[in-house]
Design an enzyme around this catalytic site. Structure first.
Site, mmCIF file in Angstrom:
data_model
loop_
_atom_site.group_PDB
_atom_site.id
_atom_site.type_symbol
_atom_site.label_atom_id
_atom_site.label_comp_id
_atom_site.label_asym_id
_atom_site.label_seq_id
_atom_site.Cartn_x
_atom_site.Cartn_y
_atom_site.Cartn_z
ATOM 1 C CD GLU A 145 -2.471 -0.658 2.592
ATOM 2 O OE1 GLU A 145 -2.875 -0.973 3.636
ATOM 3 O OE2 GLU A 145 -3.597 -2.041 2.394
ATOM 4 C CB CYS A 158 -8.478 1.441 8.043
ATOM 5 S SG CYS A 158 -8.361 0.988 6.206
#
Length: 633
Positions: free
Chosen positions: A302, A398
């Protein structure tokens, strides 16, 4: 300062977030959404409190989902008081209090699933990260309601952390692999005036990057794959923060770090941190940011990769990273009124952030690609992180509560005030009240932004008020002009760093008009962005546009725009709830390939109508192809 949005673009999204998204997300956190990935996040607290039997479920940082939801809900109470919602929050806070251990520690994973691993994994354990989100939620709830129970709980937790971590020889000299607690501790300091919290935040930031790094001694360092993408730079721990000049590693972690650095720079007046942040800002926005404000080009880890590596179909561009960029941009505006920060704040809010949630507020993108081919995406291993449709929830959730807490706190991003200097960074209809040296000043703003660039501001004040009002001139605007009470202002004399600064004695019913003419622009990227060679993107005002299969048919990559073709912007009430669409004429191949894979070049093309919609609105109708970058002929 009090800002009340009443516009037709942002306020409906904020209201929907409060009325629809927050209740929906509460159901998701309690596993009540049919077909959605389970969360178990609230149940984990019940198990930790000893009120339910069972095992911990979810990510090691599952607690943070509940914390961000509380924060979003707390902000919502400022807009619409809701005793029922407040009672739900109180019940969750009470539950957390029962789950909190006697020393102040609060983390369901390490209390239920792995008590022997407490404070043993700073690389990926997320203990301080979760603590940070709990602290942010507690501060938000305290500021919205005045209730102290949650913030007192978090003070006990922060006091415990301060007792065992820090620069002293008898303490753990550590920091979290995922930044978050640093900016949270600054908020806790502001709410409580306890200097220790500010000092602890500074310690965590300044300890990061010192060598040799303790992280490398942890068994978990490097993640399961132990490859180079999870080295120290993944945690922004490869060098001390003041020496970092390039954005490296996990993009969300980086944004939270830079936000904390900005908070500390303001709190301590630290010019060395400010200079480091300026260098990092230039690097991120000129070499590693997508046109939508998206960050993070690689799914594995990421993270950022190298300069100008900005692939469209495999882009990661996590919603949380865009939110983090908005957080950082606004903090930079608190340091200095410079339109390079305001322009990016606007870009990321209107594009990279909004794309993360559906128009009904109940489906979400974790990853926000700039090009989608569903059949390919569903098969390719290197695209397994990409979704072609928004989903009702994630196992790693998230992003959904993160976008909710941003939208319910959006009013705090429009202005900054420094004494008698008030700067407007974003544009929407609103009524905003300021205290200027003991005098009340109200700005009534009316506009149809972002569909129209005309903005009217009427002043209300009981007595003449001396102050400077500053307005960002958007970088996309080529011919701006401003009038005060009908008189044209000479911009050359008042514009500094992209803001028009108007200083005078303001009177009741003074009127300011900002005129930012919007045109359809073709945008090209630096030729070092190889994927975009020979392509253009379309932009209208602050909005980046895309083409979808539902409007233009399949094989979007076969479409090209002639250099001399015109594009018109038209408001359509019946499209996606009312938006400005871009209409034009493009070209497609005009022959049949049958079974040919390759053939000699032919130049036959046919003209076809083209329709583009704002990127933030894509994926709200039928599933299909989408592209931002379009070939130009």
């Amino acid at each position: 300062m009090n800002v009340r949005l009443n516009d037709q673009f942002w306020q409906p999204r904020v209201r929907q977030t409060i009325q629809e998204t927050i209740p929906y997300q509460w159901k998701a956190l309690n596993d009540e959404i049919e077909g959605a990935e389970p969360s178990h996040a609230v149940e984990n607290f019940r198990i930790s409190a000893g009120e339910q039997t069972g095992t911990f479920y979810g990510m090691v940082f599952q607690d943070s989902d509940v914390a961000k939801w509380i924060e979003a809900a707390a902000y919502s109470l400022r807009h619409f008081p809701n005793p029922q919602l407040e009672a739900v929050i109180d019940a969750v806070v009470d539950l957390m209090g029962r789950a909190q251990q006697s020393d102040g520690y609060l983390n369901t994973y390490y209390s239920v699933a792995a008590p022997e691993k407490r404070w043993k994994d700073f690389s990926f354990g997320h203990e301080l990260y979760c603590a940070g989100h709990l602290i942010e939620a507690a501060v938000a709830y305290y500021e919205s309601t005045g209730k102290r129970s949650f913030v007192d709980m978090m003070c006990r937790y922060a006091d415990y952390i301060d007792r065992i971590m820090g620069p002293d020889s008898d303490k753990m000299q550590v920091y979290c692999g995922h930044e978050e607690i640093e900016l949270a501790l600054v908020k806790l300091f502001k709410a409580t005036k306890e200097q220790r919290y500010l000092h602890l935040s500074r310690y965590f930031v300044e300890e990061r990057g010192k060598q040799p790094s303790f992280l490398k001694e942890e068994p978990e360092f490097g993640g399961p794959s132990k490859d180079r993408w999870f080295d120290l730079d993944y945690h922004q721990a490869h060098t001390p923060v003041r020496e970092q000049e390039t954005a490296e590693g996990h993009s969300v972690r980086a944004m939270y770090l830079y936000s904390a650095m900005a908070d500390l720079a303001i709190a301590y007046g630290d010019e060395t941190l400010i200079e480091a942040l300026r260098k990092l800002w230039v690097h991120v926005t000129s070499k590693r940011m997508y046109i939508t404000g998206g960050l993070g080009s690689q799914g594995h880890a990421e993270r950022f990769t190298i300069d100008y590596d900005l692939p469209n179909d495999t882009a990661y561009t996590e919603t949380c990273a865009s939110i983090g960029l908005a957080m950082w941009a606004f903090r930079m505006l608190q340091i200095e009124t410079d339109s390079r920060y305001g322009d990016v704040l606007e870009r990321v809010l209107f594009n990279g952030v909004l794309s993360g949630m559906s128009l009904d507020g109940k489906r979400y993108f974790y990853v926000n690609p700039l090009e989608v081919h569903p059949a390919v995406t569903q098969y390719r291993y290197d695209m397994q992180h990409v979704r072609t449709e928004r989903v009702p929830w994630f196992g790693c959730a998230c992003c959904p509560p993160n976008i909710a807490r941003l939208l319910t706190s959006l009013d705090t991003y429009f202005f900054t005030q420094n004494g008698a200097d008030i700067a407007m960074h974003l544009y929407a209809s609103n009524e905003s009240t300021f205290d200027v040296q003991g005098r009340k000043l109200v700005l009534h703003t009316e506009t149809h932004y972002p569909w129209d660039g005309n903005i009217q501001i009427r002043l209300q004040t009981d007595e003449p008020t001396d102050c400077t009002l500053s307005f960002r001139i958007p970088s996309w605007c080529r011919d701006p002009y401003i009038t005060v009470n009908g008189n044209l202002i000479v911009l050359d004399t008042i514009v500094k760093s992209g803001y028009a600064h108007i200083s005078r004695t303001w009177m009741e019913k003074d009127e300011i008009k900002l005129h930012f003419p919007m045109i359809v622009e073709r945008i090209e990227s630096n030729p070092k962005v190889h994927e975009n060679a020979g392509k253009i993107a379309l932009q209208y005002g602050p909005l980046v546009y895309c083409m979808e299969e539902v409007d233009n048919g399949p094989d979007l990559t076969d479409i090209c725009f002639p250099e001399d073709s015109e594009l018109t912007a038209v408001y359509k009430e019946d499209v996606l709830g009312g938006i400005v669409v871009l209409n034009g004429e493009g070209l497609r191949s005009d022959f049949c390939w049958e079974d040919d894979l390759y053939r000699p070049v032919t130049r036959k093309k046919k003209s076809v109508p083209i329709l583009a919609v704002p990127y933030a609105f894509w994926g709200n109708r039928k599933p299909g192809e989408m592209t931002v970058w379009i070939r130009e002929k």
